[in-house]
Write a protein that holds these residues in place. Structure first.
Motif: not given
Lengths: 533, 315
Positions: B223, B213-214, B217-220, B208
């Motif tokens: 979770p 992973v970041d 997450r940045a790409k939307g 994680r």
């Protein structure tokens, strides 16, 4: 893309936790459903919650009785005493005679017998209505064949030495035979031999080795055998006797004592055989179970008289005085054993209470004898078979011997190693022996017990010992008590092997079982057994 | 794949050949032999010698070894001294019991291990995390025999919901068979599941923190998608290796579980054979265990390659 989405993972937990709440519930629900599905879906319960049997006095025909036994089945060794055969063998095989509780021989396959006064022969008359499970009629030829088979050392019969003295077996009719002996024999020895020797079918004897054909004459016939797992018997409708209430019986091998407890407590098995005395004692106060005695084991402390310090009789006597047998009985055998210094059955003719308690616990006398012999501080390695009872027994003995000035140490070995060392006569300076021959007569014991027989692991022999043995083995009935007493005194004085206790075999029986009997030697008799409802 | 297996072949053969010698010698190093066990405690030396001759135990060791290994190549594993029956048949008769137990235990281990590991390795509140950690630690610290005894006491004796002694084959009667299997399989699986869960949890927490992973997450990415598509998948490599190893442990642990649930599987057969010096059975079981271990190792490597495209079997 906002900076918020690039925050470190740990700071993002709260929001993700909220997002996962619904999912977690779903996962929990699914897990619950899965477990419930496994437990419930289409499963008919195989256990009932009836809390065990009820104590009705009415025997009911039918039903299947299950026995959990610790020992492994050895159908190939039916002519020998085997712990794993005690539970089932008497249902399938039958001897000519059998001792009752009063130690009187009772007819089984033989109806009559006679012993001429010279003690050199015996004549037996057999039932004429006995058939093997194969359907073939049993005759005197089968009895002759079985008797001769026990002479073969490979049969491992403990009473084979008696058959070795049969110089001739003459079949006089299909239902009678006369056995001639090469030397004078006491009827007691013959009855020991008869009880131990189950009549086998010569035509299918080879099938006993792998269990493919287990053919006897008993009230139940083997219908299924899985090596090391279970043996199933069903009612033999052609049996000559009466009773046989049960449809079938399943004998399951349950080697672990805890697993046997579970089998009995959960209701799977109605009888447990081979539990430790302590575990069996736990059932004594339970009204749903009864604990029966039968057969048993003689626990013996032996020493090698050729190895120091036991080449000095004073040290041999000292260690026997130094052992607290009552404590061993209480702590190892739950007080259920008989404390005795004798190999013979309690109250054997000619023996006395003083002899049975000759080596009463006396540590002061033991210390004196050790000091007199100059053996203080001597090391005493004791060979111990790795069984719970003997290991616990050793702990107390080691403590006792330390108190009288010796330095004991354990030499633990497994059962097969112990037996091997015993047969090689290489058990070391001291050893804890077990003999499963409780119930045999004194003459048989004298020849078959490793502690007492000629090639004993103590390496003890003397002209006086041979003379006393001979006197007893050839004594007339009215003199045998006196001869046994003299022999017993000598054995106690020489102290090369002295029993610690005689512990009975324990049979835990559910109150749903009625009519079960245990023979003097410890075999289960199911002919009159039934299950109550 | 074929090249990979061929490259492994020499090592596998050497391991199996060495194992056959060790398996042959090991049981014979202990004092006593099957004749002693067959003759019983009170046997005379003459009785033991008679049995020794009848069973061929008086032959030289080299002759006995080559007789045995020659038989193995012909598919004959020998004859059990104790049961006087074919070792192959004996093992086959016990195999179903152990395989059923190990298979259900493996399923429970994987299911609970992955479930608990994923839950523990996912972001959640402190309380939830503590509860999961406690569950995991208790499972890890409780040995199978203790779990087994507790299950017997609660579900077999106190409530009598499930059978706790004996067995019925799944093939013979699936309904009864599964009921006999549930408790021993759970007892066997729980500690191993805890290991799998703990490893997966640690692996997921590490993954994680990775850049990809970041990026996701940045790409939307949601979770849930991040956890299952990115974190879990990239954490499973090490877990698969551990699951492979733990299946071996399950087979070892089955010895104790079989004993307390009175199941007659290979574990109990192994114990009895060692105790009674039933040489051919012990030899076959040791050889079989090594062959299975080698096979599981190869299988694990293949699964790893499937999970992680960067790993190539030919490499």
């Amino acid at each position: 893309m906002s900076r918020g989405q690039l925050r470190p993972i740990l700071k993002d937990e709260g929001s993700e936790t909220m997002t996962f709440t619904a999912q977690r519930k779903r996962i929990s629900s699914l897990a619950g459903v899965a477990v419930a599905a496994i437990l419930m879906a289409g499963c008919t319960p195989v256990v009932s919650d009836d809390g065990g049997g009820s104590a009705s006095a009415t025997p009911t025909a039918g039903g299947t009785l299950e026995v959990a036994q610790a020992g492994d089945f050895q159908p190939g060794q039916v002519l020998a005493t085997r712990n794993g055969n005690f539970a089932w063998v008497r249902s399938v095989f039958e001897p000519l005679t059998e001792f009752d509780v009063d130690n009187e021989p009772q007819p089984v396959l033989a109806t009559e017998w006679s012993f001429p006064e010279d003690g050199m022969s015996a004549t037996f008359t057999l039932r004429d209505d006995v058939t093997f499970h194969s359907g073939r009629q049993m005759t005197a030829e089968d009895v002759k064949w079985t008797f001769e088979k026990t002479k073969d050392p490979a049969s491992a019969s403990q009473v084979g030495f008696i058959a070795a003295k049969f110089s001739d077996i003459e079949v006089t009719s299909p239902t009678s035979l006369t056995v001639t002996f090469s030397e004078k024999m006491a009827p007691a020895s013959i009855f020991d031999f008869l009880e131990q020797t189950y009549i086998v079918d010569s035509e299918t004897f080879d099938g006993l080795a792998d269990g493919s054909q287990i053919i006897g004459t008993g009230p139940y016939a083997v219908s299924d055998y899985s090596a090391g797992v279970s043996l199933t018997v069903e009612r033999n409708d052609d049996w000559w006797g009466e009773g046989q209430y049960l449809d079938s019986m399943v004998f399951n091998r349950v080697g672990d004592s805890t697993a046997q407890l579970s089998a009995l407590r959960s209701g799977r098995s109605q009888i447990g055989y081979g539990l430790s005395l302590v575990d069996a004692q736990g059932f004594a106060s339970d009204p749903q179970f009864e604990v029966l005695d039968g057969g048993g084991i003689i626990y013996v402390l032996g020493v090698d008289v050729n190895q120091a310090p036991f080449d000095d009789v004073r040290v041999r006597q000292a260690i026997q005085y130094g052992i607290d047998r009552d404590r061993i009985n209480e702590q190892v055998f739950a007080g259920e054993a008989t404390v005795t210094n004798l190999f013979w059955a309690p109250g054997a003719e000619g023996t006395t209470e003083e002899q049975a308690n000759h080596y009463a616990y006396d540590p002061d006398k033991a210390r004196e004898l050790i000091e007199e012999a100059g053996a203080t501080g001597a090391s005493v390695p004791i060979t111990v078979v790795s069984l719970p009872a003997t290991q616990s027994e050793y702990e107390i003995i080691a403590n006792n011997l330390s108190e009288i000035g010796l330095v004991p140490s354990a030499v633990p070995v497994d059962e097969t190693t112990f037996n091997s060392l015993q047969n090689q006569g290489d058990l070391g300076p001291a050893f804890l022996l077990l003999h499963g021959q409780v119930g045999f007569g004194e003459t048989t014991m004298l020849n078959s017990l490793p502690s007492l027989r000629a090639d004993n692991p103590s390496h003890f022999d003397s002209p006086e010992y041979q003379e006393l043995r001979g006197d007893f083995l050839t004594a007339d009935t009215d003199q045998s008590g006196q001869a046994l007493s003299a022999l017993t005194d000598y054995l106690l004085e020489q102290a090369f092997a002295v029993p610690i206790v005689q512990a009975p075999g324990k049979f835990v029986v559910s109150d749903s079982v009625q009519g079960l009997q245990i023979s003097k030697r410890g075999a289960m008799l199911f002919a009159d057994a039934s299950l109550t409802k | 794949m074929l090249r990979f297996l061929l490259k492994k072949l020499p090592a596998v053969l050497i391991v199996i050949a060495a194992t056959s010698i060790i398996a042959f010698l090991l049981p014979r190093l202990a004092p006593g032999d099957p004749a002693t066990a067959l003759a019983g405690a009170d046997a005379t030396p003459e009785q033991i010698e008679a049995i020794r001759q009848a069973t061929g135990l008086d032959q030289p060791l080299v002759v006995q070894y080559f007789d045995w290994i020659g038989g193995v190549f012909r598919g004959d594993l020998g004859q059990s001294y104790l049961f006087n029956t074919s070792v192959g048949e004996l093992i086959l008769s016990r195999l179903e019991s152990t395989l059923e137990l190990a298979a259900l235990a493996a399923i429970i281990m994987i299911a609970i291990g992955l479930l608990l590991g994923t839950l523990s390795g996912s972001p959640r509140s402190r309380v939830s995390r503590s509860i999961l950690d406690v569950i995991n630690t208790v499972m890890l610290a409780t040995p199978p025999f203790l779990t087994g005894l507790l299950l017997i006491l609660v579900f077999g004796i106190y409530w009598r919901l499930l059978p706790v002694s004996g067995e019925v084959g799944l093939i013979e009667d699936p309904n009864a068979g599964i009921q006999y299997l549930i408790l021993p399989a759970i007892a066997l699986a729980l500690p191993q599941a805890a290991v799998v869960a703990r490893l997966l949890q640690t692996s997921m927490l590490n993954v994680r923190g990775e850049d990809f992973v970041d990026l996701a997450r940045a790409k939307g990415a949601s979770p849930r998608r991040i956890t299952y598509r990115h974190v879990l998948r990239n954490s499973l490599g090490a877990t698969v290796v551990v699951i492979g190893l733990r299946i071996g442990e399950l087979l070892g642990g089955a010895i104790v579980i079989e004993a307390i649930f009175a199941r007659n599987g290979l574990g109990q057969l192994a114990v009895a054979s060692v105790q009674d010096r039933d040489y051919f059975v012990v030899q076959a079981l040791i050889l079989g265990a090594v062959v299975i271990a080698v096979a599981i190792q190869l299988f694990t490597e293949i699964i790893l390659a499937a999970l992680d495209p960067r790993i190539r079997l030919e490499a």
